[in-house]
Motif scaffolding. Structure first.
Motif, PDB file in Angstrom:
ATOM      1  N   ARG A  24       0.823  -1.222   0.000  1.00 56.16           N
ATOM      2  CA  ARG A  24       0.000   0.000   0.000  1.00 56.16           C
ATOM      3  C   ARG A  24       0.854   1.269   0.000  1.00 56.16           C
ATOM      4  N   ARG A  27       1.912   1.941  -3.520  1.00 54.06           N
ATOM      5  CA  ARG A  27       0.744   2.351  -4.315  1.00 54.06           C
ATOM      6  C   ARG A  27       0.317   3.771  -3.972  1.00 54.06           C
ATOM      7  N   LEU A  28       0.478   4.160  -2.702  1.00 54.02           N
ATOM      8  CA  LEU A  28       0.142   5.527  -2.302  1.00 54.02           C
ATOM      9  C   LEU A  28       0.997   6.528  -3.077  1.00 54.02           C
ATOM     10  N   LYS A  31      -0.459   6.887  -6.521  1.00 59.60           N
ATOM     11  CA  LYS A  31      -1.743   7.597  -6.516  1.00 59.60           C
ATOM     12  C   LYS A  31      -1.533   9.105  -6.363  1.00 59.60           C
ATOM     13  N   ARG A 143      -4.631   5.093   6.519  1.00 53.27           N
ATOM     14  CA  ARG A 143      -4.063   3.858   5.975  1.00 53.27           C
ATOM     15  C   ARG A 143      -4.991   2.661   6.186  1.00 53.27           C
ATOM     16  N   GLU A 147      -8.623   1.700  -0.240  1.00 54.77           N
ATOM     17  CA  GLU A 147      -7.938   2.603  -1.164  1.00 54.77           C
ATOM     18  C   GLU A 147      -8.875   3.238  -2.190  1.00 54.77           C
ATOM     19  N   TYR A 152     -10.305   8.020   1.386  1.00 58.69           N
ATOM     20  CA  TYR A 152      -8.925   7.805   0.971  1.00 58.69           C
ATOM     21  C   TYR A 152      -8.593   8.648  -0.259  1.00 58.69           C
ATOM     22  N   ARG A 153      -9.482   8.670  -1.209  1.00 58.07           N
ATOM     23  CA  ARG A 153      -9.237   9.415  -2.442  1.00 58.07           C
ATOM     24  C   ARG A 153      -9.179  10.920  -2.177  1.00 58.07           C
TER      25      ARG A 153
END
Length: 376
Positions: A24, A27-28, A31, A143, A147, A152-153
């Motif tokens: 994650r 991936r963060l 993003k 966290r 996601e 989160y977005r």
């Protein structure tokens, strides 16, 4: 908006943290980069894998080019982050360069797992203190969100927007004047020679602190050897666990004062080093930009030699600090009264180890500037 230069973000984290988060953290990073591009129509190069040679190449290139005002350093802060010598070295290196350029905002920590030390009023760990002073992003609850969830977005979007705002604020910042402690009482802005003289005068004091630190560590080591002999003698007499416990309590009492002194010396060394680090880097950058005149050539060579000699002298102490830290592994098991002392000793030793990262960066930049001068 249009951004001058190619913006880049350097992600600093421990691979184990990413593993336990099932990827994650990586991936963060992607993003945030995608959201940044959506907002600005400009690509944000994100450097994630430090094993990739491109990470190191780009890191050095952007650091050496005065960060270009468009380089973010984003440490993913966790308890394991502060135990990683590599992560500690990276954040200290970046912080010195950023402060020397007045671009502290480009250091943007993300708190991923809770670290209680960040809430302490005056953290003794200089890297913890460095993060605590920054306006870090708290991701400890986010966290846990899915996601793809709106929460989160939205958080990703807020963080990407903050990056854009930071770039807009720092776009036209001029590097602050080089200031060292010895310059405080000088009315006129000091020249290059005065700056180098001030820096040179500071270096021996650090070496003296390290020498005192080494002497204190040696005394502690001698007492530990004596305690080990006492334990063996007690076991030979059949003293058992009671005998060992008595020795451990006496050892803890004897070590309180020298361990406290070790802590004070370690904190003094790292605090002084980090305070003057931006000034030293600024001097090196000025020399790089202005060149070395014939009349200043000897003084510049002397300055470079002093810095490198000091770094080399301290390097031996760093190796000794690492070895001493490793030797503490079995001591804390003697008695619970030893555990706080062992923690203090480890923290003090780490400060000496951390300081070498700063000195190594000075040496690296000096070698590059000297190489440019020789090739001119």
């Amino acid at each position: 908006m249009t951004i001058n230069g190619d913006p880049a973000g350097f992600w600093s984290y421990t691979h184990r943290d990413d593993e336990i988060e099932d990827g994650r953290i990586r991936r963060l990073a992607r993003k945030i980069a995608n959201e940044f591009e959506g907002i600005t129509a400009e690509e944000l190069d994100v450097f994630i894998d430090k094993k990739d040679i491109k990470w190191g190449d780009e890191w050095r290139k952007r650091i050496d080019s005065a960060l270009s005002g468009v380089m973010f350093f984003m440490p993913i802060v966790t308890p394991r982050f502060f135990k990683s010598e590599e992560c500690r070295r990276e954040i200290l290196t970046f912080a010195g360069h950023a402060k020397s350029l007045g671009l502290e905002e480009l250091l943007l920590p993300i708190l991923y797992f809770n670290v209680p030390q960040l809430k302490e009023p005056d953290p003794s760990d200089e890297v913890v203190a460095l993060v605590a002073q920054r306006q870090y992003e708290d991701w400890t609850k986010l966290r846990l969100e899915d996601e793809d969830s709106p929460e989160y977005r939205k958080a990703v979007s807020r963080l990407a927007t903050r990056l854009v705002e930071i770039l807009e604020r720092t776009a036209d910042i001029e590097p602050p004047p080089v200031i060292l402690a010895d310059d405080a009482d000088i009315d006129d802005e000091p020249g290059m020679l005065e700056l180098m003289a001030g820096a040179e005068s500071a270096l021996p004091s650090w070496a003296d602190v390290v020498e005192q630190f080494g002497d204190t560590a040696s005394k502690i080591g001698e007492r530990l050897v004596l305690a080990d002999a006492e334990v063996k003698a007690s076991d030979a007499r059949g003293g058992g666990f009671a005998g060992r416990l008595r020795i451990a309590h006496a050892l803890a009492e004897d070590l309180k004062e020298p361990v406290d002194k070790m802590g004070q010396l370690g904190h003094q060394y790292s605090a002084d080093l980090l305070a003057v680090d931006p000034g030293i880097l600024g001097i090196i950058r000025l020399i790089e930009a202005e060149g070395i005149s014939e009349e200043n050539e000897a003084q510049t060579a002397e300055f470079f030699n002093t810095v490198k000699t000091t770094a080399d002298q301290i390097r031996g102490m760093v190796q000794s600090a690492r070895e001493t830290s490793e030797s503490l592994n079995g001591i804390s098991s003697l008695s619970k009264s030893m555990r706080p002392l062992v923690r203090k000793m480890r923290a003090s030793l780490q400060q000496i180890v951390d300081g070498q990262a700063v000195l190594d960066e000075w040496e690296r930049r000096i070698d590059e500037v000297s190489g440019m001068s020789e090739g001119a």
